[in-house]
Design a protein around this motif. Structure first.
Motif, short mmCIF file in Angstrom:
data_model
loop_
_atom_site.label_atom_id
_atom_site.label_comp_id
_atom_site.label_asym_id
_atom_site.label_seq_id
_atom_site.Cartn_x
_atom_site.Cartn_y
_atom_site.Cartn_z
N LEU A 183 11.94 41.57 47.43
CA LEU A 183 12.39 42.89 47.89
C LEU A 183 13.76 43.29 47.33
CD1 LEU A 183 11.35 42.56 51.65
CD2 LEU A 183 10.18 43.88 49.88
N LEU A 184 14.51 42.34 46.82
CA LEU A 184 15.87 42.63 46.33
C LEU A 184 15.93 43.74 45.27
CD1 LEU A 184 17.71 39.19 46.03
CD2 LEU A 184 18.31 41.12 47.50
N PRO A 185 14.98 43.81 44.33
CA PRO A 185 15.07 44.88 43.32
C PRO A 185 14.95 46.29 43.90
CG PRO A 185 13.58 43.13 42.59
CD PRO A 185 13.87 42.88 44.03
N LEU A 186 14.55 46.39 45.17
CA LEU A 186 14.30 47.70 45.78
C LEU A 186 15.48 48.22 46.59
CD1 LEU A 186 10.66 47.01 47.03
CD2 LEU A 186 11.39 47.98 44.84
N ILE A 187 16.58 47.45 46.67
CA ILE A 187 17.74 47.89 47.45
C ILE A 187 18.98 47.92 46.56
CG2 ILE A 187 16.79 47.00 49.60
CD1 ILE A 187 18.72 44.62 49.36
N GLY A 188 20.01 48.61 47.04
CA GLY A 188 21.26 48.73 46.30
C GLY A 188 22.13 47.49 46.41
N THR A 189 23.19 47.46 45.63
CA THR A 189 24.06 46.29 45.59
C THR A 189 24.87 46.11 46.87
OG1 THR A 189 25.76 47.62 44.49
CG2 THR A 189 24.26 46.35 43.09
N ASP A 190 25.05 47.18 47.65
CA ASP A 190 25.83 47.08 48.89
C ASP A 190 24.96 46.80 50.11
OD1 ASP A 190 28.18 47.60 47.53
OD2 ASP A 190 28.04 49.77 47.84
N ALA A 191 23.66 46.74 49.93
CA ALA A 191 22.74 46.57 51.06
C ALA A 191 22.75 45.13 51.55
CB ALA A 191 21.33 46.97 50.65
N GLY A 192 22.33 44.95 52.80
CA GLY A 192 22.34 43.63 53.41
C GLY A 192 20.95 43.15 53.80
N ILE A 193 20.93 42.00 54.47
CA ILE A 193 19.68 41.36 54.88
C ILE A 193 19.76 41.06 56.37
CG2 ILE A 193 18.12 39.40 54.54
CD1 ILE A 193 19.49 39.08 51.72
N GLY A 194 18.96 41.75 57.16
CA GLY A 194 18.88 41.50 58.59
C GLY A 194 17.70 40.59 58.88
N ILE A 195 17.91 39.61 59.76
CA ILE A 195 16.89 38.59 60.00
C ILE A 195 16.66 38.39 61.49
CG2 ILE A 195 16.28 36.15 59.66
CD1 ILE A 195 18.18 36.22 57.19
N VAL A 220 21.52 32.10 53.56
CA VAL A 220 21.09 33.35 52.92
C VAL A 220 22.24 33.99 52.16
CG1 VAL A 220 20.35 35.72 53.41
CG2 VAL A 220 19.17 33.80 54.49
N GLU A 221 23.42 34.03 52.76
CA GLU A 221 24.56 34.66 52.09
C GLU A 221 24.99 33.86 50.86
OE1 GLU A 221 27.57 35.32 55.05
OE2 GLU A 221 26.51 37.06 55.88
N SER A 222 24.87 32.55 50.94
CA SER A 222 25.21 31.71 49.79
C SER A 222 24.22 31.91 48.65
CB SER A 222 25.23 30.24 50.22
OG SER A 222 25.45 29.39 49.11
N ALA A 223 22.94 32.03 48.99
CA ALA A 223 21.90 32.14 47.96
C ALA A 223 21.87 33.51 47.30
CB ALA A 223 20.54 31.83 48.56
N PHE A 224 22.17 34.57 48.07
CA PHE A 224 21.96 35.93 47.55
C PHE A 224 23.24 36.77 47.45
CE2 PHE A 224 17.95 34.60 49.52
CZ PHE A 224 17.11 34.71 48.42
N ASN A 225 24.35 36.21 47.91
CA ASN A 225 25.63 36.93 47.86
C ASN A 225 25.51 38.31 48.50
OD1 ASN A 225 28.37 37.16 47.22
ND2 ASN A 225 27.94 38.15 45.25
N ARG A 226 24.86 38.33 49.66
CA ARG A 226 24.66 39.56 50.44
C ARG A 226 25.09 39.30 51.88
NH1 ARG A 226 22.02 44.22 47.81
NH2 ARG A 226 21.22 43.37 45.85
N ARG A 227 25.63 40.31 52.54
CA ARG A 227 25.92 40.15 53.96
C ARG A 227 24.61 40.08 54.73
NH1 ARG A 227 26.25 45.66 56.41
NH2 ARG A 227 25.78 47.15 54.75
#
Length: 295
Positions: free
Chosen positions: A51-63, A95-102
């Motif tokens: 799903l990462l290619p479908l979001i912007g660079t500032d977007a995050g991951i809610g789990i 998750v943050e370590s693997a993808f550098n996303r909040r």
């Protein structure tokens, strides 16, 4: 802004791209929980990567994840054997370590409840309860518009209310918990004990509808136990509504009407089927990325 929402359950990892409460893309992976935490983690990462290619660079991951979750640390405090090895899993950190996303992590029932509270069946209710009928029985609640968390993030663990004192052993270690009867797992166990010879809940409900005596008895017991749970929830929380979600609500055509008819009228009028379906958890988890103050 588009965010990724992830729903970690006992049988699958569901992901979606969410924008303003609406799903624009989905991904899903089945899990083999017998292989432990690393296998489940790999599935989570596969869904996120797709799903990462479908979001912007500032977007995050809610789990949203099954288990008792510390949302401030993003850590699993406790998980039953439905997710073996998950206790202690630092989901947010990994998750943050693997993808550098909040990221933001909450219990899966809480995530689904937030989705339904802001975009679905409970959006007009300040006092609400949600019950999620999936592999287990999840719960979440709000009073006067404030989500209940509890001192140890255990609030509204409806699935572990004692239902049958001398009943089945639960994966949490206690005896007779509600989720051992009122869940997909519980229904299948009842069906097995009655020799229904079914492979899934859909088959149990269909055979019951076709007149199979044993399957009809299994569904009858499921509904009876669910009525007890619903009445208990009403007595404890005094809600404006009780939202029913999770995988079994997708099969509501087989059991919901009988369930409502078996309830007292004052209880039945509180029941609302979830409207976001299996997207509720992902929608709620994504919403928390921008609105964590509601916890």
């Amino acid at each position: 802004m588009k965010h990724i929402g992830i729903d970690i359950g006992g049988t699958s990892i569901k992901g979606a791209v969410i924008e303003n409460g609406a799903v624009t893309a989905r991904a899903k992976r089945s899990t083999d929980t017998s292989r432990g935490r690393d296998s489940i983690k790999d599935c989570i990462f596969e869904v996120i990567k797709s799903l990462l290619p479908l979001i912007g660079t500032d977007a995050g991951i809610g789990i949203g994840s099954a288990g008792d979750i510390d949302p401030y640390e993003g850590k699993v405090l406790y998980a039953t054997d439905n997710l073996p090895g998950f206790t202690g899993f630092e989901i947010k950190k990994d998750v943050e370590s693997a993808f550098n996303r909040r990221s933001f992590v909450v219990n899966d029932a809480v995530a689904a409840f937030i989705g339904e509270s802001y975009f679905g069946a409970a959006k007009d209710c300040k006092n609400a309860v949600m019950l999620t009928l999936g592999t287990g029985l999840g719960g979440a609640a709000s009073i006067n518009g404030k989500l209940l968390t509890g001192s140890n993030f255990h609030a509204a663990r409806i699935g572990h209310i004692p239902l049958h004192i001398s009943g089945r052993e639960c994966t949490c270690g206690k005896i007779g918990c509600a989720e051992q009867y009122v869940s997909a797992t519980g229904l299948m166990r009842t069906a097995s004990e009655l020799d229904c010879q079914c492979f899934n809940c859909n088959e149990v409900f269909k055979k019951a509808a076709d007149g199979d005596k044993n399957c009809r008895e299994a569904v009858k017991l499921f509904i009876s136990d669910f009525c007890t749970v619903a009445d208990t929830v009403k007595s404890i929380f005094d809600p404006d509504c009780i939202v029913i979600g999770g995988g079994l609500i997708e099969l509501k055509q087989y059991w919901l009407e009988d369930f409502l008819n078996a309830l007292p009228e004052s209880d039945a009028k509180l029941i609302r089927p979830a409207v976001l379906g299996n997207d509720a958890g992902a929608i709620g988890a994504a919403y928390l990325l921008e609105n964590s103050e509601i916890l």
